[in-house]
Structure formats: C-alpha cells, structure tokens
Design a protein around this motif. Structure first.
Motif, PDB file in Angstrom:
ATOM      1  N   SER A  74       0.828  -1.209   0.000  1.00  0.00           N
ATOM      2  CA  SER A  74       0.000   0.000   0.000  1.00  0.00           C
ATOM      3  C   SER A  74       0.860   1.255   0.000  1.00  0.00           C
ATOM      4  O   SER A  74       0.601   2.213  -0.743  1.00  0.00           O
ATOM      5  CB  SER A  74      -0.925  -0.010   1.228  1.00  0.00           C
ATOM      6  OG  SER A  74      -1.685   1.185   1.299  1.00  0.00           O
ATOM      7  N   LEU A  75       1.922   1.249   0.813  1.00  0.00           N
ATOM      8  CA  LEU A  75       2.829   2.395   0.860  1.00  0.00           C
ATOM      9  C   LEU A  75       3.578   2.562  -0.459  1.00  0.00           C
ATOM     10  O   LEU A  75       3.775   3.685  -0.946  1.00  0.00           O
ATOM     11  CB  LEU A  75       3.826   2.221   2.004  1.00  0.00           C
ATOM     12  CG  LEU A  75       3.269   2.362   3.425  1.00  0.00           C
ATOM     13  CD1 LEU A  75       4.315   1.950   4.453  1.00  0.00           C
ATOM     14  CD2 LEU A  75       2.816   3.799   3.673  1.00  0.00           C
ATOM     15  N   ALA A  76       3.999   1.432  -1.055  1.00  0.00           N
ATOM     16  CA  ALA A  76       4.712   1.493  -2.328  1.00  0.00           C
ATOM     17  C   ALA A  76       3.817   2.050  -3.430  1.00  0.00           C
ATOM     18  O   ALA A  76       4.254   2.847  -4.263  1.00  0.00           O
ATOM     19  CB  ALA A  76       5.234   0.107  -2.702  1.00  0.00           C
ATOM     20  N   THR A  77       2.568   1.641  -3.426  1.00  0.00           N
ATOM     21  CA  THR A  77       1.614   2.099  -4.441  1.00  0.00           C
ATOM     22  C   THR A  77       1.375   3.599  -4.326  1.00  0.00           C
ATOM     23  O   THR A  77       1.225   4.303  -5.330  1.00  0.00           O
ATOM     24  CB  THR A  77       0.285   1.339  -4.310  1.00  0.00           C
ATOM     25  OG1 THR A  77       0.524  -0.067  -4.445  1.00  0.00           O
ATOM     26  CG2 THR A  77      -0.700   1.777  -5.376  1.00  0.00           C
ATOM     27  N   SER A  78       1.350   4.095  -3.083  1.00  0.00           N
ATOM     28  CA  SER A  78       1.094   5.522  -2.864  1.00  0.00           C
ATOM     29  C   SER A  78       2.353   6.378  -2.981  1.00  0.00           C
ATOM     30  O   SER A  78       2.287   7.604  -2.901  1.00  0.00           O
ATOM     31  CB  SER A  78       0.471   5.733  -1.476  1.00  0.00           C
ATOM     32  OG  SER A  78       1.366   5.324  -0.453  1.00  0.00           O
ATOM     33  N   GLY A  79       3.520   5.719  -3.146  1.00  0.00           N
ATOM     34  CA  GLY A  79       4.771   6.446  -3.288  1.00  0.00           C
ATOM     35  C   GLY A  79       5.336   6.953  -1.977  1.00  0.00           C
ATOM     36  O   GLY A  79       6.219   7.817  -1.970  1.00  0.00           O
ATOM     37  N   ASN A  80       4.867   6.408  -0.839  1.00  0.00           N
ATOM     38  CA  ASN A  80       5.313   6.881   0.474  1.00  0.00           C
ATOM     39  C   ASN A  80       6.262   5.895   1.153  1.00  0.00           C
ATOM     40  O   ASN A  80       6.275   5.792   2.380  1.00  0.00           O
ATOM     41  CB  ASN A  80       4.097   7.114   1.385  1.00  0.00           C
ATOM     42  CG  ASN A  80       3.208   8.230   0.879  1.00  0.00           C
ATOM     43  OD1 ASN A  80       3.710   9.243   0.391  1.00  0.00           O
ATOM     44  ND2 ASN A  80       1.900   8.055   0.985  1.00  0.00           N
ATOM     45  N   LEU A  81       7.064   5.194   0.361  1.00  0.00           N
ATOM     46  CA  LEU A  81       7.934   4.162   0.909  1.00  0.00           C
ATOM     47  C   LEU A  81       9.399   4.516   0.688  1.00  0.00           C
ATOM     48  O   LEU A  81       9.813   4.812  -0.435  1.00  0.00           O
ATOM     49  CB  LEU A  81       7.625   2.815   0.237  1.00  0.00           C
ATOM     50  CG  LEU A  81       8.226   1.577   0.874  1.00  0.00           C
ATOM     51  CD1 LEU A  81       7.625   1.319   2.246  1.00  0.00           C
ATOM     52  CD2 LEU A  81       7.990   0.366  -0.017  1.00  0.00           C
ATOM     53  N   ASP A  82      10.171   4.495   1.758  1.00  0.00           N
ATOM     54  CA  ASP A  82      11.612   4.702   1.662  1.00  0.00           C
ATOM     55  C   ASP A  82      12.264   3.337   1.443  1.00  0.00           C
ATOM     56  O   ASP A  82      12.416   2.555   2.374  1.00  0.00           O
ATOM     57  CB  ASP A  82      12.139   5.340   2.949  1.00  0.00           C
ATOM     58  CG  ASP A  82      13.647   5.589   2.897  1.00  0.00           C
ATOM     59  OD1 ASP A  82      14.275   5.253   1.871  1.00  0.00           O
ATOM     60  OD2 ASP A  82      14.194   6.109   3.891  1.00  0.00           O
ATOM     61  N   GLN A  83      12.654   3.044   0.207  1.00  0.00           N
ATOM     62  CA  GLN A  83      13.155   1.719  -0.118  1.00  0.00           C
ATOM     63  C   GLN A  83      14.497   1.409   0.525  1.00  0.00           C
ATOM     64  O   GLN A  83      14.860   0.247   0.676  1.00  0.00           O
ATOM     65  CB  GLN A  83      13.246   1.546  -1.636  1.00  0.00           C
ATOM     66  CG  GLN A  83      11.874   1.603  -2.316  1.00  0.00           C
ATOM     67  CD  GLN A  83      11.922   1.095  -3.738  1.00  0.00           C
ATOM     68  OE1 GLN A  83      12.882   0.494  -4.184  1.00  0.00           O
ATOM     69  NE2 GLN A  83      10.846   1.319  -4.482  1.00  0.00           N
ATOM     70  N   SER A  84      15.239   2.427   0.938  1.00  0.00           N
ATOM     71  CA  SER A  84      16.538   2.186   1.551  1.00  0.00           C
ATOM     72  C   SER A  84      16.418   1.651   2.982  1.00  0.00           C
ATOM     73  O   SER A  84      17.341   1.016   3.488  1.00  0.00           O
ATOM     74  CB  SER A  84      17.372   3.472   1.560  1.00  0.00           C
ATOM     75  OG  SER A  84      16.744   4.466   2.367  1.00  0.00           O
ATOM     76  N   SER A  85      15.285   1.918   3.643  1.00  0.00           N
ATOM     77  CA  SER A  85      15.128   1.509   5.040  1.00  0.00           C
ATOM     78  C   SER A  85      13.930   0.603   5.281  1.00  0.00           C
ATOM     79  O   SER A  85      13.675   0.213   6.413  1.00  0.00           O
ATOM     80  CB  SER A  85      15.007   2.749   5.937  1.00  0.00           C
ATOM     81  OG  SER A  85      13.855   3.505   5.589  1.00  0.00           O
ATOM     82  N   VAL A  86      13.216   0.267   4.231  1.00  0.00           N
ATOM     83  CA  VAL A  86      11.958  -0.453   4.408  1.00  0.00           C
ATOM     84  C   VAL A  86      12.150  -1.813   5.070  1.00  0.00           C
ATOM     85  O   VAL A  86      11.367  -2.196   5.948  1.00  0.00           O
ATOM     86  CB  VAL A  86      11.212  -0.601   3.054  1.00  0.00           C
ATOM     87  CG1 VAL A  86      12.061  -1.339   2.038  1.00  0.00           C
ATOM     88  CG2 VAL A  86       9.896  -1.329   3.244  1.00  0.00           C
ATOM     89  N   LEU A  87      13.178  -2.566   4.691  1.00  0.00           N
ATOM     90  CA  LEU A  87      13.356  -3.900   5.262  1.00  0.00           C
ATOM     91  C   LEU A  87      13.700  -3.829   6.739  1.00  0.00           C
ATOM     92  O   LEU A  87      13.186  -4.610   7.546  1.00  0.00           O
ATOM     93  CB  LEU A  87      14.446  -4.661   4.499  1.00  0.00           C
ATOM     94  CG  LEU A  87      14.067  -5.180   3.118  1.00  0.00           C
ATOM     95  CD1 LEU A  87      15.252  -5.869   2.465  1.00  0.00           C
ATOM     96  CD2 LEU A  87      12.879  -6.147   3.207  1.00  0.00           C
ATOM     97  N   ALA A  88      14.577  -2.899   7.108  1.00  0.00           N
ATOM     98  CA  ALA A  88      14.979  -2.783   8.510  1.00  0.00           C
ATOM     99  C   ALA A  88      13.790  -2.455   9.407  1.00  0.00           C
ATOM    100  O   ALA A  88      13.733  -2.902  10.554  1.00  0.00           O
ATOM    101  CB  ALA A  88      16.057  -1.706   8.649  1.00  0.00           C
ATOM    102  N   ALA A  89      12.832  -1.699   8.885  1.00  0.00           N
ATOM    103  CA  ALA A  89      11.697  -1.269   9.699  1.00  0.00           C
ATOM    104  C   ALA A  89      10.509  -2.226   9.653  1.00  0.00           C
ATOM    105  O   ALA A  89       9.600  -2.125  10.481  1.00  0.00           O
ATOM    106  CB  ALA A  89      11.251   0.123   9.243  1.00  0.00           C
ATOM    107  N   SER A  90      10.511  -3.152   8.704  1.00  0.00           N
ATOM    108  CA  SER A  90       9.318  -3.967   8.456  1.00  0.00           C
ATOM    109  C   SER A  90       9.143  -5.157   9.389  1.00  0.00           C
ATOM    110  O   SER A  90       8.033  -5.656   9.580  1.00  0.00           O
ATOM    111  CB  SER A  90       9.340  -4.480   7.015  1.00  0.00           C
ATOM    112  OG  SER A  90      10.399  -5.428   6.842  1.00  0.00           O
ATOM    113  N   GLY A  91      10.250  -5.673   9.926  1.00  0.00           N
ATOM    114  CA  GLY A  91      10.197  -6.919  10.699  1.00  0.00           C
ATOM    115  C   GLY A  91      10.374  -8.154   9.847  1.00  0.00           C
ATOM    116  O   GLY A  91      10.546  -9.260  10.376  1.00  0.00           O
ATOM    117  N   LEU A  92      10.364  -8.008   8.524  1.00  0.00           N
ATOM    118  CA  LEU A  92      10.461  -9.161   7.629  1.00  0.00           C
ATOM    119  C   LEU A  92      11.835  -9.821   7.657  1.00  0.00           C
ATOM    120  O   LEU A  92      11.966 -11.000   7.340  1.00  0.00           O
ATOM    121  CB  LEU A  92      10.132  -8.736   6.193  1.00  0.00           C
ATOM    122  CG  LEU A  92       8.685  -8.322   5.918  1.00  0.00           C
ATOM    123  CD1 LEU A  92       8.562  -7.707   4.526  1.00  0.00           C
ATOM    124  CD2 LEU A  92       7.744  -9.505   6.066  1.00  0.00           C
TER     125      LEU A  92
END
Length: 292
Positions: free
Chosen positions: A31-49
């Motif tokens: 949802s965040l990626a679709t809306s353009g509100n995603l920081d791809q450089s930090s997304v994995l660290a913050a996601s828990g995945l």
C-alpha cells in the motif's frame, strides 16, 4: 524504542510471530509502495520481515517457507531492489542456520531482530578462499578486502579457509569497514565471535534456498508484467509449473529445517536444477534484474 547497533540508530522493528503477521506487513508495504510513500533504503529494517526466517528454537516465528517465498514474490512486484536484498539476506541466514555455536547464532539472530541486513558474499569460480589466521585475540582475514564489494547491507558473510581442515565463515560489519581506505581492506581483523565453523549441510541448504527464492522472485516479477500485459498461453503454463516447483521446494525445505533428516544430495541437486529450469523458462519473455 530506539536502539544503537554499531553506530546505527533505528527504531526496533515489529515482531512478526505468525504467518498472518507477515501477510499483513506485506499488505502495508504494498500500500505504501503504491502511494509512493515508501523509503526503499530503510523499508526492510523497519518492516520486521528480516527476522521472519529465524528458527523457532531461537525465538523466531514458526513460518512456512511458502510464506517466505510469497514475501519475496510480492515485494518483487513493486521493487526489484528490495526483493533482491531480502533474497540475499534470507540466503545468508540459511548459511548460518547450521553453522557456528548456539551462542554465535543467537548473537547473529539478535542483530537481525534489530533490523540488520546480512548478505552472503559470492566468490569467483576458481578463486581461492581468503585465509583466517590468528592475530592476537582476534583473527586476520588475509586478502578479505578483495572479495568485498560496495554494498548497502550491514553485514557480509565470507567463506574462508583456516589452519585446520574445517571450513569457516567470517562475518564482517560493512558499516565499520567503510571508515577504512581500499588498501586497508587487504587484510581484515575479525572478532572471534564472528568467525563460525561452517555447518556440514550449510552449503547445500544455502544453494537450495538460493534456487528456491530466485524462483519466487521471478514469480513476482512475471506477476507484475502480467498485470500490464495478459500472458500468452505458453507462459501461463510455465508460470503454473514454476508455482508447482516453488510449493514442492517449500515443503522440502520445511522438512529439512524442522526434522533435520539426512540430506539427500542428489535430491537437492534435482530440485535446484528443476527450480532453475522453471525460473529461466518463465523469465525468457520477462528478463529479471537479478543475476542468474
């Protein structure tokens, strides 16, 4: 809460303890990626995945590898870069699943829980392994800098040889290494806690996980293309065959990780070849960013 890990200040990621938590996290990211509100450089660290594949015996979630594959596939539909980074991280964690001591693995998994990204260094065919030698209370990794590449991940796992016959891996803190110049990287100092004996099954399991997750990546990449252009009947059949191989491989990896049976190397080879063949046939019309 915020923690500092080797000069990295970041919020503690959420704990994803159930498969539905992973799916919900993927929904939020999409949802965040679709809306353009995603920081791809930090997304994995913050996601828990990053911590979703930590073994249950070390406090991780009891998540099937089919869900792990789904995570890579779904992320590949909106970011090949993030999907590749997660793929490499999961392969690195598989390499250490059976390596080193219990305490060493516990310390590494603790870094993952805090949001650190790991990567397994690739070695040129025929190239000699860097050599680990004692250097005071630590180890020197001779010519270790020559196998490092500029990387956005936090830690790199490097295969190494030692004075004994036992194969080893060294785990290097990339952020710490960035303060040195290139010449200083020829020999690297590694703390003993980050020098692990390589598990007997580690190489073949990492190879299987690589083939499995690359197939999942291509499945997501093709999915993204199919949303734009309806597939030809031939590619639709190939995708179904790829799905079948992903499901079979997920079941095999689940059994290996949970029951720890004797490894059938011929079966591992057969699965790797089948996954690679199905992946390449699907990617013929949709070439991926990831290297084959």
């Amino acid at each position: 809460m915020t923690v500092s890990t080797s000069d990295r200040l970041r919020p503690v990621p959420p704990a994803l303890t159930r498969e539905c938590d992973v799916v919900a996290a993927l929904d939020r990211l999409e949802s965040l990626a679709t809306s353009g509100n995603l920081d791809q450089s930090s997304v994995l660290a913050a996601s828990g995945l990053l911590a979703m594949s930590i073994p249950a015996s070390f406090g991780g979630a009891d998540i099937s590898n089919l869900i792990v594959a789904e995570a890579v596939s779904r992320i590949a539909t909106w970011s090949t870069t993030v999907a590749e980074r997660l793929l490499g991280h999961l392969v690195a964690l598989e390499m250490i699943r059976t390596s080193g001591s219990t305490e060493q693995r516990k310390a590494i998994y603790a870094r993952v829980v805090l949001g650190d990204v790991f990567e397994l260094s690739s070695r040129r065919e025929g190239a000699a392994l860097p050599r680990l030698v004692r250097s005071g209370l630590a180890f020197a990794l001779e010519h270790g800098g020559s196998v490092l590449a500029n990387s956005a991940v936090d830690w790199t796992i490097i295969g190494a040889s030692s004075a004994g016959s036992e194969p080893m891996v060294a785990i290097l803190d990339n952020k710490h290494l960035l303060v040195h110049d290139e010449d200083a990287l020829s020999d690297l100092i590694v703390h003993p806690d980050y020098v692990l004996s390589l598990g007997e099954k580690a190489d073949c399991l990492a190879r299987l996980m690589t083939a499995f997750l690359k197939a999942a990546y291509i499945r997501g990449h093709v999915n993204a293309q199919m949303r734009i252009n309806p597939p030809e009947p031939t590619i639709a059949v190939e995708v179904e065959l790829l799905d079948g191989m992903i499901q079979k491989a997920a079941s095999l990896i689940d059994v290996i990780q949970v029951d720890d049976p004797a490894i059938d190397l011929e079966q591992i080879d057969r699965y790797c070849r089948s996954l690679d063949t199905a992946r390449l046939r699907c990617s013929a019309d949709h070439p991926p960013a990831i290297k084959s």
